[in-house]
Scaffold this active site. Structure first.
Site, PDB file in Angstrom:
ATOM      1  CD  GLN A   1      -2.363   1.499   2.719  1.00 24.18           C
ATOM      2  OE1 GLN A   1      -3.576   1.390   2.755  1.00 24.18           O
ATOM      3  NE2 GLN A   1      -1.659   1.763   3.810  1.00 24.18           N
ATOM      4  CG  ASP A   2       2.339   2.743   3.640  1.00 27.75           C
ATOM      5  OD1 ASP A   2       1.118   2.678   3.426  1.00 27.75           O
ATOM      6  OD2 ASP A   2       2.830   2.899   4.766  1.00 27.75           O
TER       7      ASP A   2
ATOM      8  CB  ALA B   1      10.433  -4.800   2.690  1.00 25.57           C
ATOM      9  CB  ALA B   2       7.108  -5.125   7.067  1.00 20.43           C
ATOM     10  CD  GLN B   3       3.448 -10.889   8.472  1.00 12.66           C
ATOM     11  OE1 GLN B   3       2.456 -10.412   7.884  1.00 12.66           O
ATOM     12  NE2 GLN B   3       3.495 -10.962   9.785  1.00 12.66           N
ATOM     13  CB  SER B   4       2.827  -5.143   7.198  1.00 12.54           C
ATOM     14  OG  SER B   4       1.689  -5.328   6.384  1.00 12.54           O
TER      15      SER B   4
ATOM     16  CB  THR C   1       4.349   0.249  13.443  1.00 14.08           C
ATOM     17  OG1 THR C   1       3.007   0.005  13.867  1.00 14.08           O
ATOM     18  CG2 THR C   1       5.233  -0.811  14.085  1.00 14.08           C
TER      19      THR C   1
ATOM     20  CD  GLU D   1      -0.024  -3.212  16.531  1.00 15.78           C
ATOM     21  OE1 GLU D   1       0.208  -4.257  17.153  1.00 15.78           O
ATOM     22  OE2 GLU D   1      -1.097  -2.594  16.643  1.00 15.78           O
TER      23      GLU D   1
ATOM     24  CE1 TYR E   1       4.509  -5.165  11.198  1.00 13.17           C
ATOM     25  CE2 TYR E   1       3.321  -4.045  12.967  1.00 13.17           C
ATOM     26  CZ  TYR E   1       3.922  -4.016  11.725  1.00 13.17           C
ATOM     27  OH  TYR E   1       3.951  -2.841  11.009  1.00 13.17           O
TER      28      TYR E   1
ATOM     29  CE  LYS F   1       7.281  -2.764  10.605  1.00 14.99           C
ATOM     30  NZ  LYS F   1       7.903  -2.096   9.469  1.00 14.99           N
TER      31      LYS F   1
ATOM     32  CG  HIS G   1      -0.753   4.725   7.119  1.00 16.33           C
ATOM     33  ND1 HIS G   1       0.064   4.508   8.203  1.00 16.33           N
ATOM     34  CD2 HIS G   1      -0.099   4.247   6.041  1.00 16.33           C
ATOM     35  CE1 HIS G   1       1.174   3.917   7.797  1.00 16.33           C
ATOM     36  NE2 HIS G   1       1.098   3.735   6.483  1.00 16.33           N
TER      37      HIS G   1
ATOM     38  NE  ARG H   1      -4.368  -0.942   6.128  1.00 15.88           N
ATOM     39  CZ  ARG H   1      -3.297  -1.221   6.889  1.00 15.88           C
ATOM     40  NH1 ARG H   1      -2.213  -1.777   6.364  1.00 15.88           N
ATOM     41  NH2 ARG H   1      -3.302  -0.895   8.161  1.00 15.88           N
TER      42      ARG H   1
HETATM   43  P1  NAP Z   1       2.026  -3.946   2.980  1.00 17.25           P
HETATM   44  O1  NAP Z   1       0.931  -3.469   2.085  1.00 17.25           O
HETATM   45  O2  NAP Z   1       1.860  -5.230   3.713  1.00 17.25           O
HETATM   46  O3  NAP Z   1       3.378  -3.991   2.112  1.00 17.25           O
HETATM   47  C1  NAP Z   1       4.520  -4.686   2.525  1.00 17.25           C
HETATM   48  C2  NAP Z   1       5.471  -4.791   1.352  1.00 17.25           C
HETATM   49  O4  NAP Z   1       6.662  -5.501   1.757  1.00 17.25           O
HETATM   50  C3  NAP Z   1       4.922  -5.558   0.139  1.00 17.25           C
HETATM   51  O5  NAP Z   1       5.350  -4.924  -1.043  1.00 17.25           O
HETATM   52  C4  NAP Z   1       5.617  -6.896   0.269  1.00 17.25           C
HETATM   53  O6  NAP Z   1       5.717  -7.594  -0.952  1.00 17.25           O
HETATM   54  C5  NAP Z   1       6.984  -6.454   0.768  1.00 17.25           C
HETATM   55  N1  NAP Z   1       7.768  -7.543   1.332  1.00 17.25           N
HETATM   56  C6  NAP Z   1       7.359  -8.528   2.183  1.00 17.25           C
HETATM   57  N2  NAP Z   1       8.384  -9.346   2.478  1.00 17.25           N
HETATM   58  C7  NAP Z   1       9.469  -8.864   1.800  1.00 17.25           C
HETATM   59  C8  NAP Z   1      10.814  -9.285   1.700  1.00 17.25           C
HETATM   60  N3  NAP Z   1      11.266 -10.350   2.371  1.00 17.25           N
HETATM   61  N4  NAP Z   1      11.668  -8.560   0.932  1.00 17.25           N
HETATM   62  C9  NAP Z   1      11.221  -7.486   0.249  1.00 17.25           C
HETATM   63  N5  NAP Z   1       9.935  -7.053   0.290  1.00 17.25           N
HETATM   64  C10 NAP Z   1       9.080  -7.732   1.066  1.00 17.25           C
HETATM   65  O7  NAP Z   1       2.335  -2.841   4.100  1.00 17.25           O
HETATM   66  P2  NAP Z   1       1.992  -1.264   4.094  1.00 17.25           P
HETATM   67  O8  NAP Z   1       0.680  -1.066   4.767  1.00 17.25           O
HETATM   68  O9  NAP Z   1       2.247  -0.699   2.767  1.00 17.25           O
HETATM   69  O10 NAP Z   1       3.081  -0.734   5.132  1.00 17.25           O
HETATM   70  C11 NAP Z   1       4.386  -0.359   4.684  1.00 17.25           C
HETATM   71  C12 NAP Z   1       5.355  -0.459   5.849  1.00 17.25           C
HETATM   72  O11 NAP Z   1       4.924   0.388   6.905  1.00 17.25           O
HETATM   73  C13 NAP Z   1       5.466  -1.847   6.466  1.00 17.25           C
HETATM   74  O12 NAP Z   1       6.785  -2.007   6.933  1.00 17.25           O
HETATM   75  C14 NAP Z   1       4.515  -1.801   7.653  1.00 17.25           C
HETATM   76  O13 NAP Z   1       4.905  -2.731   8.638  1.00 17.25           O
HETATM   77  C15 NAP Z   1       4.718  -0.360   8.096  1.00 17.25           C
HETATM   78  N6  NAP Z   1       3.589   0.287   8.765  1.00 17.25           N
HETATM   79  C16 NAP Z   1       2.362   0.244   8.207  1.00 17.25           C
HETATM   80  C17 NAP Z   1       1.305   0.908   8.825  1.00 17.25           C
HETATM   81  C18 NAP Z   1      -0.063   0.929   8.226  1.00 17.25           C
HETATM   82  O14 NAP Z   1      -1.020   1.277   8.937  1.00 17.25           O
HETATM   83  N7  NAP Z   1      -0.225   0.657   6.945  1.00 17.25           N
HETATM   84  C19 NAP Z   1       1.545   1.626  10.018  1.00 17.25           C
HETATM   85  C20 NAP Z   1       2.837   1.653  10.533  1.00 17.25           C
HETATM   86  C21 NAP Z   1       3.866   0.987   9.901  1.00 17.25           C
HETATM   87  P3  NAP Z   1       4.679  -8.813  -1.248  1.00 17.25           P
HETATM   88  O15 NAP Z   1       3.322  -8.210  -1.199  1.00 17.25           O
HETATM   89  O16 NAP Z   1       5.098  -9.312  -2.568  1.00 17.25           O
HETATM   90  O17 NAP Z   1       4.908  -9.781  -0.120  1.00 17.25           O
HETATM   91  O1  F7E Z   2      -6.582  -4.358  13.109  1.00 14.50           O
HETATM   92  C1  F7E Z   2      -9.383  -5.331  15.283  1.00 14.50           C
HETATM   93  C2  F7E Z   2      -8.013  -5.906  15.588  1.00 14.50           C
HETATM   94  O2  F7E Z   2      -5.467  -5.684  11.337  1.00 14.50           O
HETATM   95  C3  F7E Z   2      -7.066  -3.197  13.756  1.00 14.50           C
HETATM   96  C4  F7E Z   2      -0.940  -2.849  10.356  1.00 14.50           C
HETATM   97  O3  F7E Z   2      -0.843  -2.012   9.225  1.00 14.50           O
HETATM   98  O4  F7E Z   2      -1.584  -1.013  11.761  1.00 14.50           O
HETATM   99  C5  F7E Z   2      -1.990  -2.295  11.307  1.00 14.50           C
HETATM  100  O5  F7E Z   2      -2.116  -3.190  12.400  1.00 14.50           O
HETATM  101  C6  F7E Z   2      -7.904  -3.574  14.971  1.00 14.50           C
HETATM  102  C7  F7E Z   2      -7.259  -4.622  15.889  1.00 14.50           C
HETATM  103  O6  F7E Z   2      -4.564  -3.399  12.008  1.00 14.50           O
HETATM  104  C8  F7E Z   2     -11.005  -7.674  13.055  1.00 14.50           C
HETATM  105  O7  F7E Z   2      -8.069  -6.822  16.666  1.00 14.50           O
HETATM  106  C9  F7E Z   2     -11.497  -6.628  14.887  1.00 14.50           C
HETATM  107  O8  F7E Z   2      -7.459  -4.253  17.216  1.00 14.50           O
HETATM  108  O9  F7E Z   2      -6.614  -3.523  10.710  1.00 14.50           O
HETATM  109  P1  F7E Z   2      -5.824  -4.287  11.687  1.00 14.50           P
HETATM  110  P2  F7E Z   2      -3.481  -3.397  13.191  1.00 14.50           P
HETATM  111  O10 F7E Z   2      -3.417  -4.712  13.859  1.00 14.50           O
HETATM  112  O11 F7E Z   2      -3.788  -2.212  14.043  1.00 14.50           O
HETATM  113  C10 F7E Z   2      -0.334  -0.970  12.460  1.00 14.50           C
HETATM  114  C11 F7E Z   2      -0.055   0.472  12.818  1.00 14.50           C
HETATM  115  C12 F7E Z   2       0.757  -1.644  11.711  1.00 14.50           C
HETATM  116  O12 F7E Z   2       1.920  -1.255  11.800  1.00 14.50           O
HETATM  117  C13 F7E Z   2       0.424  -2.929  11.045  1.00 14.50           C
HETATM  118  O13 F7E Z   2       1.387  -3.251  10.035  1.00 14.50           O
HETATM  119  O14 F7E Z   2      -9.107  -4.179  14.497  1.00 14.50           O
HETATM  120  N1  F7E Z   2     -10.255  -6.248  14.530  1.00 14.50           N
HETATM  121  N2  F7E Z   2     -11.983  -7.501  14.001  1.00 14.50           N
HETATM  122  C14 F7E Z   2      -9.912  -6.876  13.397  1.00 14.50           C
HETATM  123  N3  F7E Z   2      -8.798  -6.814  12.656  1.00 14.50           N
HETATM  124  C15 F7E Z   2      -8.747  -7.568  11.526  1.00 14.50           C
HETATM  125  N4  F7E Z   2      -7.646  -7.495  10.749  1.00 14.50           N
HETATM  126  N5  F7E Z   2      -9.799  -8.385  11.162  1.00 14.50           N
HETATM  127  C16 F7E Z   2     -10.930  -8.477  11.887  1.00 14.50           C
HETATM  128  O15 F7E Z   2     -11.856  -9.215  11.539  1.00 14.50           O
END
Ligand code: NAP
Ligand code: F7E
Length: 325
Positions: A12-13, A81-84, A125, A127, A149, A153, A179, A184
């Site tokens: 996404q990002d 990059a992350a298992q996010s 993050t 988290e 996770y 992080k 975000h 997403r």
């Molecule tokens: P995302 O959609 O899950 O994207 C993760 C990316 O990392 C994908 O392109 C994925 O590729 C790649 N990736 C996974 N394993 C890899 C590896 N071993 N080597 C290289 N690339 C790899 O996450 P996002 O929401 O865009 O978030 C971007 C970053 O911000 C992540 O690090 C996440 O943890 C962090 N973050 C996200 C949020 C949020 O709310 N979105 C908030 C705080 C921090 P594939 O899809 O091909 O696996």
């Molecule tokens: O859950 C609750 C769940 O999976 C948000 C990642 O981008 O943001 C993300 O992590 C909340 C949690 O995001 C369901 O228990 C209820 O309390 O959308 P989420 P997350 O876990 O906050 C942070 C900042 C990151 O860094 C991470 O990479 O929602 N919830 N019911 C649920 N969540 C999911 N996924 N599915 C449900 O059915």
């Protein structure tokens, strides 16, 4: 022309950041891990797939990162990059540690070895705050991660700080709160909800099974948040910044926004399923973005209402297309 390398460019990002940097005139490279199926749908959605250059590589493979730095001649590296997905981190804790944690030091080591003048952004993050130690979390709030996770992080965050302090790298850590966007992943709760709302409205689904809907999150729009990443690397000195809206909402109320937008009653469709409960929950997150506001001039400019409405509309469009409606 400036060059940037993005790890996680297909996420996404990564996709929104690539678009932002292209618009600013950068040459954009993406570290591209091999996948058996096409993972570029987001870049296609933004119509920029042909404008970025992919370099085969993986953050768990230091040699491939070194090669990517050499090929791209990047002066800025964004490590996204992350298992996010938090839920998966209990199922695959070691993979999460390797990619989300150790992956960070691989990128930092590559920079230190190849060219320490390269500027580095780490995707940290909220988290990391987990079991919150202060009602509103800032850069000074102690961390208490609640998932594999979050723990991985936290390592990524501290190793970034450590490389900045040890080797004088321009390495910044953005502590981003949740975000979201139409891009997403479907496993995250906002997109799961907006996709389900679209399917229910169009008669393709009846119920939406969720876990803990009392959890509260500080949700913003990904398009706004990637701007903050770029701003951090334009500063003279590297630093750490909380990026958030300063408002928190329950999953339940977020659902209400989505269902109400298409005149549906959430109570007719939501089913609580303990399968989606987490072994340890982060009950509430609320970020204090003051530092980013003052130092970067950054503001979250999209409200949760606007964000969820945008996502429901995008999913209505997608589902109609899928079923030829
Ligand atoms: P995302 O959609 O899950 O994207 C993760 C990316 O990392 C994908 O392109 C994925 O590729 C790649 N990736 C996974 N394993 C890899 C590896 N071993 N080597 C290289 N690339 C790899 O996450 P996002 O929401 O865009 O978030 C971007 C970053 O911000 C992540 O690090 C996440 O943890 C962090 N973050 C996200 C949020 C949020 O709310 N979105 C908030 C705080 C921090 P594939 O899809 O091909 O696996
Ligand atoms: O859950 C609750 C769940 O999976 C948000 C990642 O981008 O943001 C993300 O992590 C909340 C949690 O995001 C369901 O228990 C209820 O309390 O959308 P989420 P997350 O876990 O906050 C942070 C900042 C990151 O860094 C991470 O990479 O929602 N919830 N019911 C649920 N969540 C999911 N996924 N599915 C449900 O059915």
């Amino acid at each position: 022309m400036k060059s940037a390398l993005i790890t996680g460019i297909t996420g996404q990002d990564g996709s929104y950041l690539a678009q932002l940097l292209l618009n600013k005139g950068y040459k954009v490279f993406g570290l591209f891990p091999r996948r058996s199926t096409d993972s570029t749908w987001r870049l296609e959605f933004l119509n920029i797939k042909d404008d970025v250059e992919f370099i085969d590589g993986d953050v768990t493979d230091l040699a491939s990162i070194l090669k990517a730095l050499k090929v791209s001649k990047a002066t800025e590296v964004y490590n996204l990059a992350a298992q996010s997905f938090v839920g998966t981190s209990w199922e695959q804790p070691i993979l999460t540690a390797n990619v989300t944690g150790t992956g960070v030091v691989n990128v930092l080591e590559a920079i230190r070895i190849f060219d320490p003048s390269i500027k580095f952004y780490q995707a940290s993050t909220s988290e990391m705050f987990g079991l919150i130690q202060e009602e509103m979390q800032s850069e000074k709030t102690p961390f208490y991660p609640r998932s594999p996770y979050g723990v991985a992080k936290l390592y990524g965050h501290w190793i970034t700080v450590n490389y900045r302090e040890s080797f004088d790298l321009h390495a910044s850590s953005g502590i981003l709160f949740n975000h979201e966007s139409p891009l997403r992943g479907i496993e995250f709760v906002t997109r799961k909800v907006t996709d389900a709302v679209a399917r229910i409205k169009l008669g393709k689904q009846q119920e939406l099974r969720l876990g803990n809907i009392d959890a509260k999150r500080d949700w913003g729009f990904a398009g706004d948040y990637v701007e903050a990443m770029w701003l951090m690397l334009q500063q003279e000195k590297a630093d750490d910044y909380v990026i958030a809206t300063g408002e928190t909402t329950t999953v339940r109320d977020m659902c209400n926004i989505a269902f109400n937008h298409v005149n549906l009653n959430p109570e007719d469709h939501i089913v609580i399923d303990p399968k989606f409960y987490r072994p340890a929950e982060v009950d509430v997150l609320l970020g204090n973005p003051e530092k980013a506001k003052n130092a970067l001039g950054w503001n979250a400019s999209t409200s949760l209402n606007e964000l969820i409405t945008m996502m429901v509309e995008a999913d209505m469009h997608r589902v109609k297309k899928e079923f030829g409606i």
